[in-house]
Scaffold this active site. Structure first.
Site, short mmCIF file in Angstrom:
data_model
loop_
_atom_site.label_atom_id
_atom_site.label_comp_id
_atom_site.label_asym_id
_atom_site.label_seq_id
_atom_site.Cartn_x
_atom_site.Cartn_y
_atom_site.Cartn_z
N LYS A 70 53.96 48.87 35.16
CA LYS A 70 52.86 48.51 34.27
C LYS A 70 53.20 48.54 32.78
CE LYS A 70 48.79 48.69 35.40
NZ LYS A 70 47.71 47.76 35.63
N HIS A 123 32.83 27.99 27.80
CA HIS A 123 32.38 28.63 29.06
C HIS A 123 33.55 29.21 29.84
CE1 HIS A 123 28.62 26.39 28.32
NE2 HIS A 123 29.44 25.39 28.03
N SER A 159 52.00 53.18 32.88
CA SER A 159 51.13 53.92 33.78
C SER A 159 51.89 55.12 34.33
CB SER A 159 50.69 53.00 34.93
OG SER A 159 50.35 53.77 36.06
N GLU A 207 42.52 47.33 24.15
CA GLU A 207 41.32 47.79 24.86
C GLU A 207 40.49 48.74 24.00
OE1 GLU A 207 42.87 47.45 29.47
OE2 GLU A 207 43.49 49.15 28.27
#
Ligand code: ARG
Length: 482
Positions: free
Chosen positions: A306, A179, A300, A313
């Site tokens: 970043k 969970h 970025s 992804e």
């Protein structure tokens, strides 16, 4: 990805070739007075997609031609002219010199038309005792069979990198979650080997699919078989199939093999997406369990600090493509009456796209794993959150103090609640406090509550104990990598 499998260009129909003067198709136009409209040509042509089957089409034609000669269906002289022509076309294709033409519809007719250019009317004997219907089914199976072998190796490489990392982290501890909540400590090696197992099943599904598809459709002709004295066993052997298909109607309309592949590909894609999601969580600021290399991250354009896990992804997102491809082909085949219908020409694009995408995803996953570094310290400290060894306390009450497990569970719950109210973890809770709930507890309990002891005790077969994981990495290497 093989260069030759990329989609090259198709020569556009020249501007003079409009509706009026496109002419009748020389390969099937006998009963036609006029040529198809430009729109008909466009919707009918598949050459921009199926040119990827060029080498398989040549292999099929070559085997078929040898068989026709052997059976005395065509003469040896005609056969050798045809074979020479096919070899020339093979060279032209390999050199990228072959011009694919939309007016020749598909790969089969592009090759046959070129053969006629090269050797003249004798080219017309090649299509004896076959049809594009059995031809395309054969080509597509040959192509997919080879791609499955390539994917199998790519999955193996990913498994190997995961095993290498697992070997280095046999006893690296991190919080195991259920969970998304800290549940019990586990070892990183164990966690990584979970993916090795998933990928092993993916390979199994692909090889089942390969084995089932490996029947030769050639010789089924258009749908009913052929009156010529062909030898299907001959082409079966020549093309590396296990046996000829048993029913000609089935053989020309079966696309189960592609569907089965897409279903297996979707499950593989799902596994990659789950792994990618974990990598994304693990590199996030609140976790920082691992670092991905410069090679598999991006910056970025506005925020200089970043480092984004874009490859992970994209892996997470791309399973949608395989599922869409599967859905697409299901709907192409749905309710299609026997035998062949042109609907089936829509079968290749989804499969080609899925294979391309999976090859890229597997390469990216393998690269990420190979390059990634693990922050052992962060993983270990993360495992201290919550009362992650509470199950160990309950198990100790059962094993040492002989409490029934249900009672041990309740007692442990009370001890956890007490520790929580005092704002301490289980290991910092004084013995007197523990004894206020279970008087028989002694100092010996504390050594049961360490992370190391928790994982070491879970040495049941398939469990997370370092000793088990060590054996499991060796077994996985033997089973999957060799
Ligand atoms: N391009 C076609 C396909 O991919 C080949 C088979 C054509 N057969 C036919 N009867 N029109 O399905």
């Amino acid at each position: 990805m093989k260069e030759s499998s990329r989609t090259p260009e198709v020569a556009p129909a020249s501007s003079s070739q409009n509706d009026a003067d496109m002419g009748v198709n020389s390969l099937w136009g006998g009963r036609f007075k006029g040529g198809p409209s430009e729109i008909m040509r466009q919707i009918n042509a598949s050459i921009d997609i199926d040119q990827r089957l060029a080498m398989q089409d040549l292999a099929g034609s070559t085997a078929h031609c040898h068989m026709l000669v052997k059976q005395g269906i065509i003469s040896a002289e005609d056969g050798s002219q045809i074979l020479e022509g096919l070899a020339t076309i093979g060279t032209e294709i390999a050199r990228g010199e072959f011009v694919f033409k939309i007016e020749h519809e598909d790969i089969h007719m592009n090759i046959e038309s070129r053969l006629a250019e090269l050797i003249g009317p004798v080219a017309g004997r090649l299509h004896t005792a076959r049809s594009r219907n059995d031809q395309v089914a054969t080509d597509f199976k040959l192509w997919l069979r080879e791609e499955i072998d390539g994917l199998n190796l790519s999955i193996q490489s990913l498994q190997e990198q995961l095993i290498i990392l697992a070997e280095a982290h046999i006893d690296t501890i991190l919080p195991g979650l259920t969970h998304m909540q800290a549940a019990q400590p586990v070892t990183l090696g164990h966690h990584l080997l979970a993916y090795v197992e998933m990928l092993g099943r993916d390979r199994g599904r692909l090889s089942d699919c390969r084995a089932r598809m490996n029947e030769n459709p050639l010789g089924s002709a258009a749908l009913a078989g052929t009156p010529y004295p062909i030898d299907r066993d001959f082409t079966t052997r020549a093309l590396g199939f296990d046996r000829p298909t048993a029913n000609s109607l089935d053989a020309v309309s079966d696309r189960d093999f592609a569907l089965e592949f897409l279903a297996a590909a979707t499950i593989l894609g799902l596994h990659l997406s789950r792994f990618a999601e974990e990598l994304i969580i693990w590199v996030s600021d609140n976790f920082r369990y691992i670092q991905l290399s410069d090679r598999f991250t991006t910056g970025s354009s506005i925020m200089p600090q970043k480092r984004n896990p874009d490859a992970a992804e994209l892996l997470r997102a791309r399973v949608g493509r395989s599922l869409a491809a599967f859905t697409n082909l299901v709907l192409v085949v749905k309710a299609l009456p026997l035998a062949y219908a042109k609907d089936l020409q829509e079968d290749k694009e989804p499969v080609f796209a899925t294979v391309d995408s999976l090859n890229l995803c597997l390469a990216a996953a393998t690269g990420m794993v190979k390059d990634m570094t693990v922050n052992r310290e962060r993983l270990y400290r993360a495992a201290f959150t919550g009362f992650i060894t509470a199950t160990d306390l309950a198990d100790y009450l059962v094993m040492e103090l002989k409490l029934p497990f249900r009672q041990a569970h309740r007692v442990t719950g009370e001890i956890v609640a007490l520790a929580e109210s005092l704002g301490v973890g289980l290991t910092e809770l004084p013995l007197t406090a523990m004894q206020s709930i279970e008087p028989k507890l002694t100092e010996a309990v504390y050594e049961q509550l360490t992370l190391e002891s928790s994982v070491a005790k879970r040495n049941s077969f398939g469990g997370t104990a370092p000793e088990r994981v060590k054996a499991a990495t060796a077994a996985a290497r033997k089973k999957y990598v060799k």
